[in-house]
Design a protein around this motif. Structure first.
Motif, mmCIF file in Angstrom:
data_model
loop_
_atom_site.group_PDB
_atom_site.id
_atom_site.type_symbol
_atom_site.label_atom_id
_atom_site.label_comp_id
_atom_site.label_asym_id
_atom_site.label_seq_id
_atom_site.Cartn_x
_atom_site.Cartn_y
_atom_site.Cartn_z
ATOM 1 N N LEU A 14 29.590 -6.814 31.963
ATOM 2 C CA LEU A 14 28.462 -7.131 32.754
ATOM 3 C C LEU A 14 27.423 -7.378 31.732
ATOM 4 C CD1 LEU A 14 27.899 -5.538 35.837
ATOM 5 C CD2 LEU A 14 29.545 -7.334 35.896
ATOM 6 N N GLY A 15 27.746 -6.805 30.200
ATOM 7 C CA GLY A 15 27.033 -7.158 29.368
ATOM 8 C C GLY A 15 26.255 -9.102 28.775
ATOM 9 N N GLY A 16 26.820 -10.065 29.172
ATOM 10 C CA GLY A 16 26.544 -11.391 28.616
ATOM 11 C C GLY A 16 26.631 -11.341 26.586
ATOM 12 N N GLY A 69 28.434 -7.516 43.987
ATOM 13 C CA GLY A 69 28.894 -8.610 42.972
ATOM 14 C C GLY A 69 28.055 -9.482 43.375
ATOM 15 N N LEU A 70 26.876 -9.502 43.412
ATOM 16 C CA LEU A 70 25.711 -10.583 43.537
ATOM 17 C C LEU A 70 24.495 -9.827 42.990
ATOM 18 C CD1 LEU A 70 26.040 -11.436 47.244
ATOM 19 C CD2 LEU A 70 26.581 -12.434 45.903
ATOM 20 N N MET A 71 23.714 -10.544 42.228
ATOM 21 C CA MET A 71 23.069 -10.113 41.358
ATOM 22 C C MET A 71 21.274 -11.240 40.951
ATOM 23 S SD MET A 71 23.752 -11.983 37.125
ATOM 24 C CE MET A 71 22.133 -11.322 36.840
ATOM 25 N N GLY A 72 20.429 -11.072 40.329
ATOM 26 C CA GLY A 72 19.059 -11.221 40.763
ATOM 27 C C GLY A 72 18.407 -11.271 41.863
ATOM 28 N N ASP A 73 17.963 -12.496 42.172
ATOM 29 C CA ASP A 73 17.244 -12.385 43.566
ATOM 30 C C ASP A 73 18.010 -12.356 45.305
ATOM 31 O OD1 ASP A 73 14.704 -13.412 42.305
ATOM 32 O OD2 ASP A 73 15.168 -14.935 42.301
ATOM 33 N N ARG A 74 19.309 -12.554 44.558
ATOM 34 C CA ARG A 74 19.775 -11.883 46.241
ATOM 35 C C ARG A 74 20.266 -10.306 46.296
ATOM 36 N NH1 ARG A 74 23.745 -15.311 42.522
ATOM 37 N NH2 ARG A 74 23.922 -17.300 43.361
ATOM 38 N N VAL A 75 19.678 -9.762 45.695
ATOM 39 C CA VAL A 75 19.474 -7.900 45.899
ATOM 40 C C VAL A 75 17.852 -7.792 45.875
ATOM 41 C CG1 VAL A 75 19.681 -5.773 44.713
ATOM 42 C CG2 VAL A 75 21.708 -7.815 44.171
ATOM 43 N N LYS A 76 17.370 -7.771 47.129
ATOM 44 C CA LYS A 76 16.149 -7.597 47.318
ATOM 45 C C LYS A 76 15.755 -5.869 46.368
ATOM 46 C CE LYS A 76 13.406 -9.210 49.589
ATOM 47 N NZ LYS A 76 12.511 -10.424 48.570
ATOM 48 N N VAL A 77 14.637 -5.545 46.066
ATOM 49 C CA VAL A 77 13.984 -4.242 45.469
ATOM 50 C C VAL A 77 12.930 -4.792 46.114
ATOM 51 C CG1 VAL A 77 13.945 -3.169 43.073
ATOM 52 C CG2 VAL A 77 15.505 -4.773 43.642
ATOM 53 N N LEU A 78 12.883 -3.673 46.729
ATOM 54 C CA LEU A 78 11.630 -3.017 46.790
ATOM 55 C C LEU A 78 10.906 -1.794 46.581
ATOM 56 C CD1 LEU A 78 11.645 -3.830 50.630
ATOM 57 C CD2 LEU A 78 11.055 -5.166 49.645
ATOM 58 N N LEU A 86 24.586 5.684 43.489
ATOM 59 C CA LEU A 86 24.362 4.652 44.718
ATOM 60 C C LEU A 86 25.780 3.056 44.794
ATOM 61 C CD1 LEU A 86 21.479 5.944 45.961
ATOM 62 C CD2 LEU A 86 23.054 7.190 46.477
ATOM 63 N N GLY A 87 26.113 3.419 43.467
ATOM 64 C CA GLY A 87 27.342 1.970 43.308
ATOM 65 C C GLY A 87 26.234 0.674 42.970
ATOM 66 N N VAL A 88 25.367 0.766 42.401
ATOM 67 C CA VAL A 88 24.492 -0.214 41.939
ATOM 68 C C VAL A 88 24.890 -0.547 40.674
ATOM 69 C CG1 VAL A 88 22.318 -1.325 41.366
ATOM 70 C CG2 VAL A 88 22.588 0.488 43.235
ATOM 71 N N ASP A 89 25.669 -1.820 40.020
ATOM 72 C CA ASP A 89 26.063 -2.265 38.941
ATOM 73 C C ASP A 89 24.662 -2.808 38.031
ATOM 74 O OD1 ASP A 89 28.446 -1.332 38.874
ATOM 75 O OD2 ASP A 89 29.244 -2.791 40.158
ATOM 76 N N PHE A 90 24.104 -2.815 36.723
ATOM 77 C CA PHE A 90 24.026 -3.563 36.125
ATOM 78 C C PHE A 90 24.100 -4.801 35.086
ATOM 79 C CE2 PHE A 90 21.374 -0.094 38.215
ATOM 80 C CZ PHE A 90 20.238 -0.433 38.592
ATOM 81 N N SER A 91 23.885 -5.610 35.545
ATOM 82 C CA SER A 91 23.642 -6.647 34.031
ATOM 83 C C SER A 91 22.523 -6.590 33.245
ATOM 84 C CB SER A 91 23.756 -8.353 34.993
ATOM 85 O OG SER A 91 23.438 -8.973 33.914
ATOM 86 N N ALA A 92 23.063 -6.300 31.818
ATOM 87 C CA ALA A 92 22.366 -6.023 30.753
ATOM 88 C C ALA A 92 21.252 -7.035 30.618
ATOM 89 C CB ALA A 92 23.394 -5.891 29.555
ATOM 90 N N ALA A 93 19.783 -6.256 30.363
ATOM 91 C CA ALA A 93 19.051 -7.039 29.790
ATOM 92 C C ALA A 93 17.982 -6.243 29.054
ATOM 93 C CB ALA A 93 17.928 -6.671 30.765
ATOM 94 N N GLY A 94 16.967 -5.746 28.823
ATOM 95 C CA GLY A 94 16.416 -5.428 28.072
ATOM 96 C C GLY A 94 16.683 -3.822 28.435
ATOM 97 N N GLY A 95 15.475 -3.092 27.681
ATOM 98 C CA GLY A 95 15.864 -1.041 27.755
ATOM 99 C C GLY A 95 15.230 -0.693 29.018
ATOM 100 N N VAL A 96 14.504 -1.664 29.865
ATOM 101 C CA VAL A 96 13.812 -1.059 31.301
ATOM 102 C C VAL A 96 14.053 -2.290 31.781
ATOM 103 C CG1 VAL A 96 12.408 0.533 30.195
ATOM 104 C CG2 VAL A 96 11.989 -1.320 30.064
ATOM 105 N N SER A 97 15.481 -3.297 31.893
ATOM 106 C CA SER A 97 14.519 -4.956 32.743
ATOM 107 C C SER A 97 16.039 -4.774 33.073
ATOM 108 C CB SER A 97 14.111 -5.748 31.816
ATOM 109 O OG SER A 97 12.782 -5.599 31.683
#
Length: 730
Positions: free
Chosen positions: A696-698, A79-88, A61-72
């Motif tokens: 976006l892997g760091g 182009g906006l990440m972290g708390d700028r995205v509301k996840v319910l 659905l067009g969501v990109d992901f910044s690499a963190a842990g295997g399930v995180s």
């Protein structure tokens, strides 16, 4: 962009009082209408073949992901990440309880538990959620199913399993449901275990191993007028590697409860929800792939209520009134290490009795004005208060560390071997955590922000085959507790703060203002008269006032090598601009009895973002990317060949030492077959075993610690993997 379905909202009066009155009112209204229990939100996930994180579902659905842990991994929208995205998650707003955002909301639910999910990027209705500027991701697992019998008996169940060769990954999902015509009881569980994966060169990408389990038990009961749902959740993650952070997750134990109530009346609908979520989180080290001695702990709790009342004005128009309340509390401390004069003798108190309280009310008007025009407009007002108590450093009674204290860090083999801290002098109070704590305690640690969101969404059906969608929104986000109140100033303390995976350090800023984004978006949709193809094009532009970025305070170099320099930042407000375009095409390309139905799906996405003051690109903006899928459906078989190409990432944030990455292309091949209750799937991802680095892997701090000559290399992506899945429903 356009969001037509009804979502979880609230009402304007006292939350608990109105919720209880709704639950206890089955006989209060004589003209109640039957309760409608069928809900469809966005894309429905009815098969339980998807296992592990929800990333594979949301990426479609067009969501990109910044690499963190295997399930995180952290979601990115426009182009906006972290708390700028509301996840319910099931309508609940779960706050990250970690200075590195290791436990984001999506980590608390597994793909097999999700029954529906929805993504609204950019312009979203005010009822979809506040305190965000990027958009809303909503995933749902609550979907009660009932039987025709008055007796409670077995209804359905499933067992799913998956193996992936690239990381020796084993995943299991199970579900079981009992039901009658008025009661439903549903259990769902998931288990994931994986080693560190290999890249396209066959090398192990260190510190990417993890183990996790999620469990939920949902009970629902109904009559012909109302429905009450209670859901209990539990998660246990004993370990999860974070290659691009200085520390790893060594425990994440959470419990949660959700109560949902729905009731329909003659001309209105009432929905109420109460949420509770508690987590104990610990960071440290657990494997030889990244070693150290330091520990960090957090205890956090979310409590919230949401109420909404939708009132029909006529058969084509309604108004939605809502009220929401959120209370988040957290303690974050770093236990002192026995015998260490640098990381002891006291506990380092990072966040003491932290609170973030939100009270919101909104009104939203929705109308199908005529057969061609649909309108949604709303206003949302929120008051957000943040405050924390007094803090302390490891050496609470000492004003500075002496040179012997510096030797402790070398002896510990701590998270980054920061021997360069020996360069501090006794007069260097800018890196003295004891003085920083005293200054912080003497300052103002209580902030209240009032924010106003507004949206306008219009759908215009030009012809039966042409549609124009237009959106305009003002959205706001208040700083989180770590952005405002991370007070430590030493190199060690600052590098424990941040969810960017960049190896830099961050200092909070109590004077941060609210981010305010004004977004305009337009989408044109064209489809063939015979439904043979569909083309969608979208352009959007976002102007952000007081965007929370970071300015350089000083630099450090832990290894004194040319490729190991990093910066210490302090969060600050700047103005920023983001814009982008998306093109999506779906077409039926061939159909025959012998070869089945063939379909093509392709998309192209491009996003740009920059600071206004310096024109420097924003961090972790994904470069131009395109994907092409060709699928075949023949009988019980579905085969897919996909090709993904990502352009060179040359626009980087130089302040953060963000790495450039080369362009790459990946080919994936999958086949799935279904026999009534049994579904089997085989997939080869990255068929040609291409080596590539994640834009976006760091950076890989784990590789740096193994061999400092590596420097801060970009995190590599997964190599070729054979993935085998099976799901059996019964």
């Amino acid at each position: 962009m356009v969001y037509k379905s009804k979502t979880q909202k609230t009402y304007l009066l006292t939350p608990v009082a109105l919720f209880i009155s709704g639950v206890l009112s089955p006989f209060a209204f004589a003209d109640d209408t039957p309760l409608e229990v069928i809900e469809v939100h966005g894309h429905a996930q009815n098969k339980h073949l998807a296992l592990g994180s929800s990333e594979s579902l949301l990426s479609d659905l067009g969501v990109d992901f910044s690499a963190a842990g295997g399930v995180s991994n952290l979601p990115i929208l426009n182009g906006l990440m972290g708390d700028r995205v509301k996840v319910l998650v099931d309508g609940a707003d779960v706050t990250v309880a970690c200075a590195n955002h290791m436990n984001p909301p999506l980590s608390y639910i597994s793909a097999n538990q999700i029954t529906s999910y929805n993504v609204v990027a950019g312009v979203s209705p005010v009822s979809a959620g506040g305190d965000n500027i990027a958009g809303v991701i909503s995933v749902n697992s609550i979907s009660p199913q009932y039987s025709d019998s008055s007796e409670l008996r077995w209804h359905s169940g499933y067992v799913s399993a998956k193996y992936s060769s690239v990381d020796n990954g084993r995943k299991l999902g199970v579900g079981a449901r009992l039901a009658s015509d008025t009661f439903s009881l549903n259990y769902q569980g998931s288990f994931s275990d994986a080693d560190s994966y290999e890249d396209g060169n066959g090398d192990v990408v260190l510190d990417t191993l993890y183990r996790a389990q999620n469990h939920s038990l949902t009970a629902a009961m109904r009559d012909d007028k109302q429905q009450l749902v209670i859901k209990l959740t539990h998660q246990k993650i004993p370990y999860q590697g974070f290659a691009n952070q200085y520390m790893d997750m060594t425990d994440n134990t959470s419990y949660g409860a959700i109560a949902q109530y729905k009731r329909s009346f003659e001309n209105s609908e009432l929905e109420g929800q109460v949420n509770w979520h508690s987590v104990k989180h610990e960071m440290g080290f657990f494997s030889e792939e990244k070693t150290g001695m330091m520990r960090m702990k957090t205890d956090a709790q979310d409590i919230s209520t949401q109420l909404k009342w939708r009132i029909a004005l006529d058969k084509n128009s309604s108004i939605l009134l809502g009220q929401e309340y959120y209370n988040y509390s957290i303690d974050d401390w770093w236990p002192g290490i026995e015998g260490s004069t640098m990381m002891g003798p006291d506990d380092y108190v990072n966040v003491n009795n932290g609170k973030r309280e939100r009270i919101a009310a909104f009104a939203e008007f929705e109308s199908q004005i005529n057969t061609k025009l649909w309108l949604n407009a709303g206003v949302r007002i929120e008051s957000i208060n943040t405050h924390v108590g007094e803090v302390q450093s490891y050496n609470d009674d000492m004003s500075m560390m002496d040179m012997d204290d510096m030797d402790d860090m070398d002896d510990m083999d701590d998270m980054s071997d920061m021997s360069s801290m020996k360069s501090m002098t006794m007069s260097d109070t800018s890196t003295d955590n004891t003085i920083a704590a005293q200054n912080f305690n003497a300052g103002d640690r209580d902030n209240t922000d009032t924010i106003v969101d507004a949206n306008l969404l219009i759908n215009y059906q030009i012809t039966n085959y042409d549609e124009l969608q237009f959106g305009l929104a003002r959205k706001n986000r208040a700083p989180n507790l770590y952005e405002r109140y991370s007070w430590g100033v030493s190199t060690m303390a600052t590098t424990m703060i941040g969810w960017y995976g960049d190896g830099n350090g961050y200092i909070g800023n109590p004077d941060l203002d609210v981010e305010t984004a004004h977004t305009i978006s337009a989408t044109y949709i064209k489809q063939a008269k015979d439904d043979g193809w569909r083309l969608s094009t979208n352009v959007w532009y976002t102007d952000v006032s007081d965007y929370i970025d970071a300015d350089i305070v000083r630099s450090f170099n832990s290894y004194d090598l040319d490729n190991t320099a990093r910066n210490i930042f302090q969060f600050t407000n700047v103005d920023a601009i983001l814009y982008g375009a998306k093109i999506d095409l779906t077409a039926n390309i061939y159909e025959s009895k012998n070869l089945g139905n063939w379909q093509l799906h392709s998309n192209v996405t491009n996003t740009r973002g920059k600071r206004d003051d310096t024109n420097q690109p924003l961090y972790q903006i994904k470069p131009l990317q395109t994907q092409l899928d060709i699928s075949q459906q023949i009988g019980r078989f579905e085969n897919v060949l996909s090709w993904q190409w990502v352009d060179t990432k040359s626009r980087v944030d130089n302040n953060r030492f963000e790495n450039q990455t080369d362009s790459y292309s990946l080919v994936n091949l999958s086949s799935k077959a279904t026999w009534n209750a049994l579904t089997l799937s085989a997939e080869v991802s990255n068929v040609f075993d291409e080596y590539y680095q994640l834009p976006l892997g760091g950076v890989s701090i784990a590789a740096l610690k193994q061999d400092s000559s590596n420097g801060f290399k970009q995190l590599a992506g997964l190599g070729r993997s054979l993935n085998i899945s099976a799901s059996y429903a019964f």
